[in-house]
Motif scaffolding. Structure first.
Motif, mmCIF file in Angstrom:
data_model
loop_
_atom_site.group_PDB
_atom_site.id
_atom_site.type_symbol
_atom_site.label_atom_id
_atom_site.label_comp_id
_atom_site.label_asym_id
_atom_site.label_seq_id
_atom_site.Cartn_x
_atom_site.Cartn_y
_atom_site.Cartn_z
ATOM 1 N N GLN A 316 61.685 28.987 92.268
ATOM 2 C CA GLN A 316 61.940 30.325 91.729
ATOM 3 C C GLN A 316 63.418 30.656 91.742
ATOM 4 O OE1 GLN A 316 59.021 33.678 92.366
ATOM 5 N NE2 GLN A 316 60.660 34.385 93.716
ATOM 6 N N SER A 319 65.134 28.868 88.878
ATOM 7 C CA SER A 319 64.798 29.506 87.600
ATOM 8 C C SER A 319 65.618 30.780 87.403
ATOM 9 C CB SER A 319 63.305 29.831 87.547
ATOM 10 O OG SER A 319 62.529 28.659 87.682
ATOM 11 N N MET A 363 61.645 39.414 86.804
ATOM 12 C CA MET A 363 60.386 39.848 87.409
ATOM 13 C C MET A 363 59.324 40.115 86.355
ATOM 14 S SD MET A 363 61.848 42.330 90.469
ATOM 15 C CE MET A 363 60.200 42.749 91.067
ATOM 16 N N SER A 365 59.052 38.525 83.545
ATOM 17 C CA SER A 365 58.584 37.219 83.067
ATOM 18 C C SER A 365 57.561 36.611 84.012
ATOM 19 C CB SER A 365 59.767 36.267 82.896
ATOM 20 O OG SER A 365 60.363 35.958 84.158
ATOM 21 N N ARG A 366 57.538 37.041 85.244
ATOM 22 C CA ARG A 366 56.584 36.515 86.221
ATOM 23 C C ARG A 366 55.451 37.491 86.491
ATOM 24 N NH1 ARG A 366 57.787 32.044 88.992
ATOM 25 N NH2 ARG A 366 59.767 31.046 88.478
ATOM 26 N N GLN A 368 55.533 40.539 87.660
ATOM 27 C CA GLN A 368 55.679 41.355 88.867
ATOM 28 C C GLN A 368 55.956 42.801 88.500
ATOM 29 O OE1 GLN A 368 58.697 39.551 91.284
ATOM 30 N NE2 GLN A 368 57.648 37.569 91.414
#
Length: 453
Positions: A316, A319, A363, A365-366, A368
């Motif tokens: 992470q 990335s 965040m 993109s994930r 969250q």
């Protein structure tokens, strides 16, 4: 015979050079012809030596002639070359050793590994070979560099020798100073070993002052007041430091230091070897304590949590850095918050605010939750905290460093207190001069920079 005449007969006379072919070398009379030395420079000793062994020189070089004077200069020049032949290696060895010490000091001051000494030597050899290969003394320069000892073991010995010398100098200065004060701070290093760092400031009879790090004492078990007291007392006793010259002690506000009955200060006051002294609470620690009651945990806690979540996993983290590179962000990574570092809070907040847009995109993109990062009121508090911690860091930098006396620190604190009123006024009129982070929210957080007072 008078005292002045008696004294004159025991000293070498310059006219003896041309009269008897003698000169003086290191308080001895030396014959320029055969190199014999006469310890006592009496005229009859010098004259006897010349008339016994070198009387024939009078025929070849008549006394008072130009030829005789020229011969004396020639023999003196030859003697000088002979002495240089023997003293040159000694001087070169001394210079080589000095160069080794200077290189060791440079590596130590710049916090480089001892093994870097060989790298430095290799670089100097390459540079010298390039610059001086056509120089008339090029080979001598390269040979001199190759003679400098810069191995890891040598650098370690040099640093140890310099450390011992500095310690001895400091102990001598503590013995000659008029008064001195100490500052103690206990902390834990990265190997989980508790260390007690002690600084000293000395005042001499001519009113000059000097401050140095006195020692670093390991506390191998507990860090209670009795452990700190015993470590300090043991050190003062072993080094024969004159405790009667102690006038003040500065510590943080921990109970182990300032406890009324069993703290370090209380134990020192009960010890008859310690004189009556003043004790102070370090202003930086006072400031850190005040910062904890500012009521901005709703900002700092989420910031630390988000930073830790991004940097906790290697994949992470990579990335996120790749995203910052693709977006040409102002910074390439986030900073971790460290409670023990007094500059950490301000720098972490400033970096977080500068990368707020990139953090939100990462965040999202994930998948969250980024609702907090979009809350206008929370972002305003974040910007305000970034501004104020940046100014506190600037104040802390003014209070740190050597040769800071009480008037300098009082002036810095008084100036900061006066500026707080100016900050308040500029906040009310929405000025960007002293509140650039707050003002920057309206321009996008990617280009926000800390305030400079």
């Amino acid at each position: 015979m008078s005292e002045s005449k008696k004294k004159k007969t025991y000293h070498f006379q310059e006219e003896w050079e041309e009269e008897f072919f003698f000169t003086t070398v290191r308080d001895k009379s030396v014959c320029l012809i055969c190199g014999a030395a006469v310890a006592l420079a009496k005229r009859h000793n010098v004259e006897r030596h010349f008339s016994t062994l070198h009387r024939t020189f009078n025929a070849s070089y008549p006394p008072g002639s130009t030829l005789r004077a020229e011969k004396v200069r020639e023999l003196k020049a030859a003697l000088g070359k002979q002495q240089f032949f023997f003293t040159k290696p000694v001087k070169q060895s001394v210079a080589t050793t000095e160069a080794s010490f200077r290189a060791a000091q440079y590596l130590a001051v710049n916090k480089k590994a001892f093994s870097d000494g060989e790298v430095v030597k290799g670089v100097m050899s390459v540079v010298a070979d390039t610059l001086f290969k056509d120089h008339k003394n090029g080979k001598e320069i390269i040979a001199a560099i190759s003679d400098v000892q810069l191995s890891a073991n040598t650098i370690a010995r040099r640093v140890s020798a310099m450390s011992t010398d500095l310690t001895q100098q400091l102990n001598r200065e503590l013995g000659t100073c008029k008064w001195f004060s100490i500052q103690c701070d206990e902390s834990v290093d990265n190997s989980s070993t508790a260390q007690l760092m002690v600084f000293v400031r000395m005042v001499f009879s001519d009113f000059t002052t000097k401050e140095e790090m006195l020692t670093l004492l390991p506390l191998k078990t507990t860090t209670k007041a009795v452990d700190i007291y015993e470590a300090m007392k043991r050190y003062f006793t072993e080094k024969n430091i004159p405790l009667e010259k102690l006038v003040s002690v500065t510590t943080d506000g921990a109970p182990a230091m300032t406890g009324r009955h069993s703290g370090f200060i209380a134990r020192c006051r009960r010890d008859p070897d310690f004189p009556r002294f003043l004790n102070y609470h370090c202003i930086i620690h006072q400031q850190a304590i005040c910062a904890k009651v500012m009521g901005f945990d709703h900002v700092m806690t989420p910031v630390v949590k988000i930073v830790n979540s991004i940097r906790s996993k290697a994949t992470q983290h990579r990335s996120f850095k790749l995203l910052l590179e693709e977006l040409s962000a102002e910074y390439g990574d986030l900073l971790l918050h460290t409670e023990i570092r007094w500059l950490s809070r301000g720098r972490v907040l400033q970096r977080f605010l500068s990368l707020l847009g990139e953090i939100k995109e990462f965040m999202d993109s994930r998948g969250q939750d980024t609702a907090l990062l979009q809350d206008a009121e929370w972002k305003l508090d974040l910007a305000f905290l970034t501004d104020i911690t940046g100014k506190l860091n600037h104040l802390n930098c003014e209070l740190q460093g050597k040769d800071k006396n009480v008037t300098d620190m009082i002036s810095a604190v008084s100036a900061f207190r006066a500026k707080l009123n100016i900050f308040s006024v500029h906040l009310q009129i929405n000025s960007k001069r002293y509140c650039s982070c707050i003002w920057g929210l309206g321009q996008g957080c990617r280009k926000v920079h800390p305030a400079h007072i």
